[in-house]
Each structure stands twice: as C-alpha cells, then as structure tokens.
Design an enzyme around this catalytic site. Structure first.
Site, PDB file in Angstrom:
ATOM      1  N   LYS A  49      -8.568  -6.479  13.870  1.00  0.00           N
ATOM      2  CA  LYS A  49      -7.491  -6.180  12.772  1.00  0.00           C
ATOM      3  C   LYS A  49      -7.992  -7.126  11.642  1.00  0.00           C
ATOM      4  CE  LYS A  49      -6.482  -9.756  16.118  1.00  0.00           C
ATOM      5  NZ  LYS A  49      -6.041  -9.764  17.372  1.00  0.00           N
ATOM      6  N   LYS A  97      -2.303  -7.352  10.944  1.00  0.00           N
ATOM      7  CA  LYS A  97      -1.743  -5.866  11.643  1.00  0.00           C
ATOM      8  C   LYS A  97      -0.697  -5.074  10.566  1.00  0.00           C
ATOM      9  CE  LYS A  97      -2.445  -8.312  16.176  1.00  0.00           C
ATOM     10  NZ  LYS A  97      -2.089  -9.050  17.081  1.00  0.00           N
TER      11      LYS A  97
HETATM   12  N1  HSE Z   1      -3.444 -13.648  19.504  1.00  0.00           N
HETATM   13  C1  HSE Z   1      -2.659 -12.461  19.589  1.00  0.00           C
HETATM   14  C2  HSE Z   1      -1.242 -12.478  20.057  1.00  0.00           C
HETATM   15  C3  HSE Z   1      -3.621 -11.186  20.580  1.00  0.00           C
HETATM   16  O1  HSE Z   1      -1.011 -13.539  20.479  1.00  0.00           O
HETATM   17  O2  HSE Z   1      -0.633 -11.304  19.889  1.00  0.00           O
HETATM   18  C4  HSE Z   1      -3.571  -9.733  20.043  1.00  0.00           C
HETATM   19  O3  HSE Z   1      -3.977  -9.602  18.861  1.00  0.00           O
END
Ligand code: HSE
Length: 421
Positions: free
Chosen positions: A100, A198
C-alpha cells in the site's frame, strides 16, 4: 503453466505458495492454466521457511529470469520496491503487489509504466476483502458519494478492547504487536498512515484523484483517553479510526483519516476487533458494505492469488486505477481546512461564573453552533465541559480551540473528536 517469482517470502509469501499447492485443482480450473511459484527472494537465507521454491537473496535472480511470467512483490517499503517493480515491468513481466505504501506514493507513475503489462494490487487495501475489484468493476456504473473504511485492523482491535474491556492504550498496543497485527513500525498503524495509504488508493479508483499522504488530513488514535471512551459509551457512540472519502456538492472530495464517534446503529460501527470493513455509497446502488480479514497470511494471499488468476485469464486487465480516460467533470481534493463535519469537544474549566459565557462567545464568534452541552463536576472546583457541535468547518474549530486554550478559563488544550452521523 504460469511461473511466479515472489520477492519477500514472509508470512504472506509463504501462504501464497502453500495455497497455490493446497488449492491447485480449483485455482487451475478457474485460471485455465496452472500457476506455479518457482523462486523467491528473502533477506535472510538462513531462516527456515515452509516453502518448496528455490530461494535467493538477490532480486535480479527473479528479474533477470526470462522464464518468470509474474513477479509478486511482498517486500514492503516505498523506493526500493518501486525500483524493483519498475524493472520487472520494463522486463515485460506482470506484477502483483500487496504494498500500500508503494501505491500511496507511486500509483500514477506505475500506471504509466504498466500501460502494456498487468499490474494488480487487490491485497494492498483491506487484505482479503475484494474492495479494489468491487470499486473498479462492480460499481463502475456509479458516481461514488462516499467511502467509509475501517482499514487498519490494529487500531480497530485496540479501540474495540479499550471500549469493551477498558484496557489502557499502552497495554493493548503491546498485545496487538505480540499478535502480529501491527506494522514493523506501529506508528504507521496508530498514527493513521497505514489507513491513509489505503484510502488514497481507493480515492484514485473512486474519483480519479491523485493525492499523496501529506495532502490529506491524517490523525491517529494516540490521544484517545479514558474520558473520551467514557463519553462515547455514555452517549451510545462507537469510536473507530475511519478512513473517509466524501464527495461534496461543489465537486470537491474530502479525504481524511481520524478517530470518529459514530452512532451504534450504523453498519460500519459493528465492525469490531481486528476485522476490516468498508461502506461504499454509490449514487445508483446505494450503500454497499464489505467485511472481512484485513491482514494475516492466508487472507492476504487469497487476494494476491485472485490477481494471479485474473492475469492468467485476461493477461492485461482493466486500466490499473480504473479510468481509461480522465474524468471530464474533474473532481478536486478539498483543502484540509475546508473539511466540514460535526465535532465533540472536551475541556477542563474552572467552575465559576462567567466561564460558560466566555466559552460560548468563542464558539459563536467562530461561526460554530453548539448542539449539546454537558457539565460534569470533578474535584477542586474544576469542571469537565463536554460539547457537541452542528456541522462546522475544520478551520473554525481549530481557531476556536486555540482561542479557548488562550482564554484563561480553560485549563489545557481542549480535546476534540469528529462525529459522523
Ligand atoms: N498493520 C495492518 C493492519 C496490516 O493492522 O491492518 C494490514 O495492512
């Protein structure tokens, strides 16, 4: 047979190899061709991994291998993977990535470079939830009115535990790290950056907007404290870190990531624990809701393999970011200070005459209309004032908070959480 090279064979890369083996019959039937991982690249060759592919520690072993059709990039980071996937595309290989951060910064350059190759990234947003596919293809008849996403499982896990079990922030962060939910640097999670990366990807597909993380409002959950949690509970709100994209009537789109109080009656408020959820409102379809695992080896590998199947079936798929031509009506990113929403504000004040009048005057002169107000007496003549506002502008709220801080009647900088209703 389609041959795959995997750069970064960690949890997700290992799951990709294992699922391609375990579910080979159905994947081959769906793809029309066998998809076979051939080789992988890792940093540490001495670490034992549960995969049968040939491993090396040199990316060129994959990039220079003409027999490899698709490069799966799972290395993480921004500039290094950018160089790697660029080279893979230049070598005429298809690319699938779960990265991402790479896309948050370089998705438009990659779209240019990948004009003749397949470049897919379903796993980059909300792990196993097929939200890229839904937005890019399933909802292509719609103008997108809004997107509200719980896109970071770590923050959602922490906030759920803080509300439901009154567990303090530090203890629950450590637990999320131990469970493997958090990024290597957890400030990406709790600071809202992971969710913002994202959101920017979704905003490109929904609106054709090219923005970078520094262009949008990003606030994390680090300052949420027990008083805010108590307020949320008392007034029947859920507290979530939301990634929000909202089209306004003036053709601008707000993009923002921050903690949000939202009514417990909304679908998105019911997404608890480490799960992800995305609500997308289209002008024709109405609200659609997507729910599932946003992280974890098998869930993320499920999305990576879906992209491998797409490539096996169609070669180059639809335009990478979903637009074959620029949108003629052009949507613009709204400035951070023009964001409009409702606000909850909490401040400690002296419990004496004239204080409320002064506070109310500051709100009034900044064009902020107060919707509700509660005063809770604490100790030593100090009161907690809890207010909610009608829809107001971000710049007016920020100015009012600064004036309150300097007013002489408010003890500390007031705390503020935005409300979405
Ligand atoms: N660290 C991210 C989360 C993992 O906690 O959603 C997925 O991108």
């Amino acid at each position: 047979m389609l041959k795959i090279g995997i750069i970064g064979v960690g949890t997700v890369g290992t799951s990709v190899c294992q699922i391609l083996e375990e579910n080979k019959d159905i994947i081959t039937a769906r793809a029309g061709v066998e998809i076979t991982p051939i080789s992988g690249v890792v940093n540490n060759l001495s670490k034992k991994r549960d995969v049968k592919i040939k491993l090396s520690n040199n990316v060129d072993d994959i990039l220079d291998d003409d027999s490899i059709d698709i490069v799966v990039e799972l290395m993480g980071g921004v500039e290094e993977p950018y160089k790697v996937v660029k080279k893979a595309l230049e070598k005429n290989k298809a690319v699938v990535t779960a990265n991402k951060a790479l896309l948050a910064y370089h998705r438009y350059e990659l779209q240019e470079i990948a004009s003749n190759n397949a470049f897919e990234y379903e796993a980059a947003v909300a792990g196993g939830i097929p939200i890229i596919n839904a937005l890019r293809d399933g909802l292509s008849a719609n103008h997108i009115n809004s997107i509200m996403g719980i896109l970071n499982g770590t923050c959602n896990y922490m906030l759920t535990k803080m509300i439901n079990e009154n567990i303090p922030y530090d203890i629950i962060l450590k637990e999320a790290q131990d469970l493997g939910y958090a990024e290597a640097d957890p400030s990406f999670d709790v600071g809202g950056f992971d969710a913002a990366h994202k959101l920017l990807i979704l905003a490109s597909i929904a609106y054709g907007i090219d923005a970078k993380p520094e262009d949008i409002l990003i606030e994390g959950i680090q300052n949420i404290n027990s008083e805010d949690i108590a307020f949320a509970k008392e007034f029947d709100y859920a507290l979530k870190l939301l990634a929000i994209a909202k089209k306004k009537d003036n053709g601008e789109v707000e993009l923002r990531v921050h903690p949000v109080l939202l009514p417990n009656s909304t679908m998105i408020s019911k997404v608890d624990g480490v799960m992800n959820g995305v609500s997308v409102v289209g002008d024709k379809v109405g609200e659609t809701m997507y729910y599932g695992a946003g992280a974890g080896g098998d869930a993320t590998a499920s999305a990576v393999i879906a992209n491998l199947v797409d490539i096996a079936r169609a070669g180059k798929s639809s335009p990478m970011l979903g637009f074959k031509k620029p949108l003629e009506t052009g949507l613009k990113l709204a400035a951070k200070e023009d964001i409009e929403t409702k606000y909850y504000i909490r401040m400690e004040v002296e419990d004496k005459s004239g204080v409320l009048a002064k506070v109310a005057t500051i709100f009034g002169t900044n064009s902020i209309s107060i919707k509700t107000m509660v005063q809770k007496i604490s100790k030593d003549g100090v009161a907690n004032l809890l207010l909610s506002t009608h829809t107001s502008k971000e710049k007016d709220i920020k100015e009012a908070l600064n004036q309150l801080k300097d007013s002489g009647v408010v003890k500390n900088m007031p705390s503020m959480i935005r409300i979405e209703e």
